[in-house]
Design a protein around this motif. Structure first.
Motif, mmCIF file in Angstrom:
data_model
loop_
_atom_site.group_PDB
_atom_site.id
_atom_site.type_symbol
_atom_site.label_atom_id
_atom_site.label_comp_id
_atom_site.label_asym_id
_atom_site.label_seq_id
_atom_site.Cartn_x
_atom_site.Cartn_y
_atom_site.Cartn_z
ATOM 1 N N UNK A 87 0.863 -1.171 0.000
ATOM 2 C CA UNK A 87 0.000 0.000 0.000
ATOM 3 C C UNK A 87 0.906 1.230 0.000
ATOM 4 N N UNK A 88 0.932 1.955 -1.101
ATOM 5 C CA UNK A 88 1.859 3.085 -1.232
ATOM 6 C C UNK A 88 1.515 4.209 -0.265
ATOM 7 N N UNK A 89 0.271 4.247 0.218
ATOM 8 C CA UNK A 89 -0.137 5.291 1.161
ATOM 9 C C UNK A 89 0.505 5.096 2.525
ATOM 10 N N UNK A 90 0.478 3.869 3.013
ATOM 11 C CA UNK A 90 1.004 3.590 4.353
ATOM 12 C C UNK A 90 2.340 2.861 4.324
ATOM 13 N N UNK A 91 2.645 2.208 3.204
ATOM 14 C CA UNK A 91 3.848 1.393 3.136
ATOM 15 C C UNK A 91 3.649 -0.013 3.659
ATOM 16 N N UNK A 92 2.425 -0.347 4.086
ATOM 17 C CA UNK A 92 2.151 -1.670 4.629
ATOM 18 C C UNK A 92 2.282 -2.730 3.543
ATOM 19 N N UNK A 93 2.960 -3.845 3.890
ATOM 20 C CA UNK A 93 3.155 -4.953 2.960
ATOM 21 C C UNK A 93 2.153 -6.055 3.272
ATOM 22 N N UNK A 94 1.402 -6.460 2.238
ATOM 23 C CA UNK A 94 0.351 -7.451 2.411
ATOM 24 C C UNK A 94 0.666 -8.698 1.586
ATOM 25 N N UNK A 95 0.526 -9.884 2.176
ATOM 26 C CA UNK A 95 0.857 -11.134 1.476
ATOM 27 C C UNK A 95 -0.278 -11.616 0.587
ATOM 28 N N UNK B 110 -4.143 -2.053 16.470
ATOM 29 C CA UNK B 110 -4.946 -2.289 17.651
ATOM 30 C C UNK B 110 -6.212 -3.027 17.276
ATOM 31 N N UNK B 111 -6.795 -3.697 18.282
ATOM 32 C CA UNK B 111 -7.957 -4.543 18.064
ATOM 33 C C UNK B 111 -9.170 -3.901 18.733
ATOM 34 N N UNK B 112 -10.263 -3.831 17.997
ATOM 35 C CA UNK B 112 -11.535 -3.394 18.562
ATOM 36 C C UNK B 112 -12.579 -4.444 18.210
ATOM 37 N N UNK B 113 -13.811 -4.224 18.629
ATOM 38 C CA UNK B 113 -14.826 -5.269 18.493
ATOM 39 C C UNK B 113 -15.106 -5.650 17.039
ATOM 40 N N UNK B 114 -14.928 -4.713 16.119
ATOM 41 C CA UNK B 114 -15.284 -5.010 14.730
ATOM 42 C C UNK B 114 -14.079 -5.246 13.833
ATOM 43 N N UNK B 115 -12.910 -5.516 14.407
ATOM 44 C CA UNK B 115 -11.769 -5.860 13.561
ATOM 45 C C UNK B 115 -10.447 -5.328 14.061
ATOM 46 N N UNK B 116 -9.462 -5.459 13.199
ATOM 47 C CA UNK B 116 -8.105 -5.003 13.507
ATOM 48 C C UNK B 116 -7.746 -3.877 12.553
ATOM 49 N N UNK B 117 -7.164 -2.827 13.096
ATOM 50 C CA UNK B 117 -6.840 -1.642 12.311
ATOM 51 C C UNK B 117 -5.391 -1.241 12.534
ATOM 52 N N UNK B 118 -4.871 -0.440 11.609
ATOM 53 C CA UNK B 118 -3.679 0.320 11.929
ATOM 54 C C UNK B 118 -4.095 1.783 11.955
ATOM 55 N N UNK B 119 -3.473 2.535 12.834
ATOM 56 C CA UNK B 119 -3.890 3.910 13.020
ATOM 57 C C UNK B 119 -2.699 4.776 13.393
ATOM 58 N N UNK B 120 -2.845 6.079 13.147
ATOM 59 C CA UNK B 120 -1.806 7.030 13.550
ATOM 60 C C UNK B 120 -2.292 7.914 14.695
ATOM 61 N N UNK B 121 -3.302 7.409 15.462
ATOM 62 C CA UNK B 121 -3.848 8.251 16.525
ATOM 63 C C UNK B 121 -3.072 8.112 17.840
#
Length: 279
Positions: free
Chosen positions: A83-91, A169-180
């Motif tokens: 993901x060029x926006x975040x740099x996250x690498x996904x398999x 972080x994990x919340x009830x409806x899934x897993x996210x990455x965040x900059x907060x």
């Protein structure tokens, strides 16, 4: 002389039933029209598909340029998908990303009350893929299902990916990455505009063998929307199997359209008939 009291509410109800009935009939007729139109388009698409060239070895031949080709084979891709926006690498070869933004409302007690607001869009991410000698443009991958929430952020290693400003972080409806920053700035203006992302991915277990139908153009397969079918089908299909699947999908769609039309018209007629009987 006997007088019957005028019941305006009953009259309104009867009129409403008549209007609803007419609307349902119109919708039903329009749905039937669309079904008939779709049948004609499906017939034209079937004739075009019969003229397609089956390229069993997935090689590019100059004489097929601009023609509809059927290409079976194994998907090859440059992984990981980044993901060029975040740099996250996904398999995976295909993923979707949803975004939420933090919006704060001033509060007497806490300073600000924060909530996550979706931006209303879903972004599709695709890796550079090919089958045999053909490059696959994004439209050719529309039929590939994105079915799993991505949760393995530790294995992807956010720091190694350069995501120093993000955390998982994990919340009830899934897993996210965040900059907060975990909400440490919850009571500050700087929290405004914080963002979090959720990813869904296509599992890439197995051989990823598919059969593609598209137009050969400049060394690539390009989706042909006039065919009215999904450009990719899981598994290696021969020419006759591709035709049969196309006909089966068209028949299923036509049956659904005419059943829906019949239900609308039937419901509309029922509303009008019941209204008349009540009168």
């Amino acid at each position: 002389i006997q007088c019957t009291p005028f019941n305006s509410s009953e009259r309104i109800i009867n009129m409403s039933k008549k209007i609803i009935g007419i609307v349902l009939i119109v919708i039903g007729v329009f749905t039937a029209f669309l079904g008939i139109k779709a049948m004609g388009q499906a017939s034209e698409a079937a004739e075009k598909l019969k003229e397609a060239v089956y390229v069993a070895d997935a090689k590019i031949y100059p004489e097929n340029e601009g023609k509809i080709v059927i290409v079976p084979g194994k998907i090859e891709a440059e992984l990981p998908l980044v993901d060029v926006k975040t740099g996250l690498k996904l398999p995976t070869i295909k993923a979707t990303k949803q975004s939420w933004y933090a919006v704060g409302v001033k509060s007497v007690d806490t300073g600000y009350d924060w909530s996550w607001v979706a931006d209303g869009s879903t972004q599709t991410l695709t890796a550079e893929c090919s089958v045999g000698e053909f490059k696959l443009y994004e439209g050719m991958l529309n039929g590939l299902a994105v079915s799993e929430d991505y949760k393995d952020f530790e294995k992807s290693n956010l720091k190694e990916a350069g995501l120093m400003d993000y955390y998982a972080y994990v919340v009830t409806d899934g897993v996210y990455i965040s900059d907060d920053k975990g909400g440490h700035t919850r009571y500050k203006d700087e929290y405004e505009g914080a963002v979090r992302y959720k990813y869904r991915i296509m599992p890439v277990d197995g051989e990823l063998e598919y059969t593609f139908v598209g137009v050969q153009k400049n060394g690539a397969l390009v989706r042909d929307d006039s065919l009215g079918l999904i450009a990719s089908t899981e598994g290696i299909l021969n020419f006759d199997e591709v035709l049969a699947k196309s006909e089966s999908n068209s028949a299923a769609g036509n049956i659904f359209a005419f059943l829906a039309a019949a239900l609308f018209v039937g419901g509309g007629v029922a509303c009008i008939v019941i209204k008349k009987k009540e009168n």
